[in-house]
Scaffold this motif. Structure first.
Motif, mmCIF file in Angstrom:
data_model
loop_
_atom_site.group_PDB
_atom_site.id
_atom_site.type_symbol
_atom_site.label_atom_id
_atom_site.label_comp_id
_atom_site.label_asym_id
_atom_site.label_seq_id
_atom_site.Cartn_x
_atom_site.Cartn_y
_atom_site.Cartn_z
ATOM 1 N N LEU A 1 41.916 44.871 45.834
ATOM 2 C CA LEU A 1 41.874 46.253 45.363
ATOM 3 C C LEU A 1 42.598 46.466 44.034
ATOM 4 C CD1 LEU A 1 42.489 48.142 48.755
ATOM 5 C CD2 LEU A 1 40.299 47.566 47.657
ATOM 6 N N LEU A 2 43.583 45.624 43.731
ATOM 7 C CA LEU A 2 44.385 45.850 42.530
ATOM 8 C C LEU A 2 44.183 44.784 41.459
ATOM 9 C CD1 LEU A 2 47.722 46.958 44.263
ATOM 10 C CD2 LEU A 2 45.840 48.398 43.450
ATOM 11 N N LEU B 1 51.502 54.583 33.281
ATOM 12 C CA LEU B 1 51.224 53.280 33.899
ATOM 13 C C LEU B 1 50.138 53.421 34.958
ATOM 14 C CD1 LEU B 1 54.873 51.954 34.401
ATOM 15 C CD2 LEU B 1 53.176 51.101 32.770
ATOM 16 N N VAL B 2 49.317 52.361 35.106
ATOM 17 C CA VAL B 2 48.259 52.386 36.111
ATOM 18 C C VAL B 2 48.668 51.560 37.332
ATOM 19 C CG1 VAL B 2 46.444 52.785 34.417
ATOM 20 C CG2 VAL B 2 47.058 50.440 35.045
ATOM 21 N N ILE B 3 47.933 51.753 38.418
ATOM 22 C CA ILE B 3 48.304 51.138 39.696
ATOM 23 C C ILE B 3 48.118 49.617 39.699
ATOM 24 C CG2 ILE B 3 46.035 51.553 40.732
ATOM 25 C CD1 ILE B 3 47.498 52.258 43.344
ATOM 26 N N SER B 4 47.134 49.109 38.945
ATOM 27 C CA SER B 4 46.898 47.657 38.922
ATOM 28 C C SER B 4 47.914 46.964 38.027
ATOM 29 C CB SER B 4 45.485 47.368 38.405
ATOM 30 O OG SER B 4 44.544 47.848 39.327
ATOM 31 N N PRO B 5 48.557 45.880 38.534
ATOM 32 C CA PRO B 5 49.589 45.196 37.741
ATOM 33 C C PRO B 5 49.020 44.627 36.441
ATOM 34 C CG PRO B 5 49.699 44.515 40.034
ATOM 35 C CD PRO B 5 48.439 45.309 39.886
ATOM 36 N N ARG B 6 49.680 44.926 35.329
ATOM 37 C CA ARG B 6 49.223 44.529 33.993
ATOM 38 C C ARG B 6 49.070 43.019 33.878
ATOM 39 N NH1 ARG B 6 53.531 46.019 31.301
ATOM 40 N NH2 ARG B 6 52.976 48.201 31.144
ATOM 41 N N LYS B 7 49.991 42.260 34.457
ATOM 42 C CA LYS B 7 49.936 40.796 34.337
ATOM 43 C C LYS B 7 49.082 40.149 35.426
ATOM 44 C CE LYS B 7 54.444 40.388 32.043
ATOM 45 N NZ LYS B 7 54.100 39.696 30.793
ATOM 46 N N CYS B 8 48.462 40.971 36.257
ATOM 47 C CA CYS B 8 47.553 40.461 37.298
ATOM 48 C C CYS B 8 48.237 39.420 38.196
ATOM 49 C CB CYS B 8 46.281 39.888 36.705
ATOM 50 S SG CYS B 8 45.335 41.116 35.779
ATOM 51 N N VAL B 9 49.500 39.621 38.483
ATOM 52 C CA VAL B 9 50.233 38.665 39.314
ATOM 53 C C VAL B 9 50.918 39.381 40.477
ATOM 54 C CG1 VAL B 9 52.341 38.802 37.882
ATOM 55 C CG2 VAL B 9 51.932 36.769 39.282
#
Ligand SMILES: [Zn+2]
Length: 170
Positions: A78-79, A24-32
């Motif tokens: 940043l995310l 898994l990456v640090i940026s939330p997959r659903k961008c929420v």
């Protein structure tokens, strides 16, 4: 330490089924980003159908956006989150006290301590008396917040501790 002493044992089944989550990456997959209350009855991942890596979840007493602003800026700039969903909930602790009462509890625990009194008097605990009004107020506050980009989608929700259901207010 009674609760903390059980963490290692409590973690074992989860770690045993961790699978490939290290990818898994640090940026939330659903961008929420979700802002919600710290209340232990709320399990945002469970009641919203989210998995690890899906969302940034910011929690504090009441799910207040003003206190979450620092984290929201990080998650947006940043995310890469592009959406904020704010959740308050029924029977929230924020409905059951007021700032003067809490200040007195702290002062009574440190009689005659002027430093403690000054420090606690400087904190507004932002209690509320109506959960729907508080969610509308918080969404409005965020929409007017110059540090939140105009194109960020903002919604406001109530989670019901009596039914487990969520409903959108704004
Ligand atoms: Zn609460």
């Amino acid at each position: 330490m009674a609760a903390a002493a059980e963490f290692i044992k409590g973690n074992e089944p989860y770690a045993a089924q961790f699978g490939d989550k290290k990818s898994l990456v640090i940026s939330p997959r659903k961008c929420v980003a979700i802002v919600t209350c710290m209340d232990g009855r709320l399990d945002p991942a469970a009641h919203l159908g989210l998995k690890e890596g899906d969302a940034a979840v910011i929690r504090n007493a009441g799910g207040l956006v003003s206190e979450a602003l620092r984290s929201l800026i990080i998650s947006q700039r940043l995310l890469g989150t592009r959406e904020v969903a704010v959740f308050h909930h029924t029977d929230c602790g924020m409905l059951h006290f007021n700032t003067p009462q809490l200040r007195n509890i702290v002062k009574d625990a440190a009689p005659g301590d002027a430093d403690i009194a000054a420090r606690i008097d400087a904190i507004d605990f932002h209690e509320f008396s109506d959960v729907e009004e508080s969610i509308k107020k918080d969404v409005e506050w965020l929409k007017e917040q110059p540090l939140i980009p105009e194109d960020i989608a903002i919604t406001g929700w109530v989670y019901e501790v009596e039914t487990g259901k969520v409903r959108q207010v704004v």
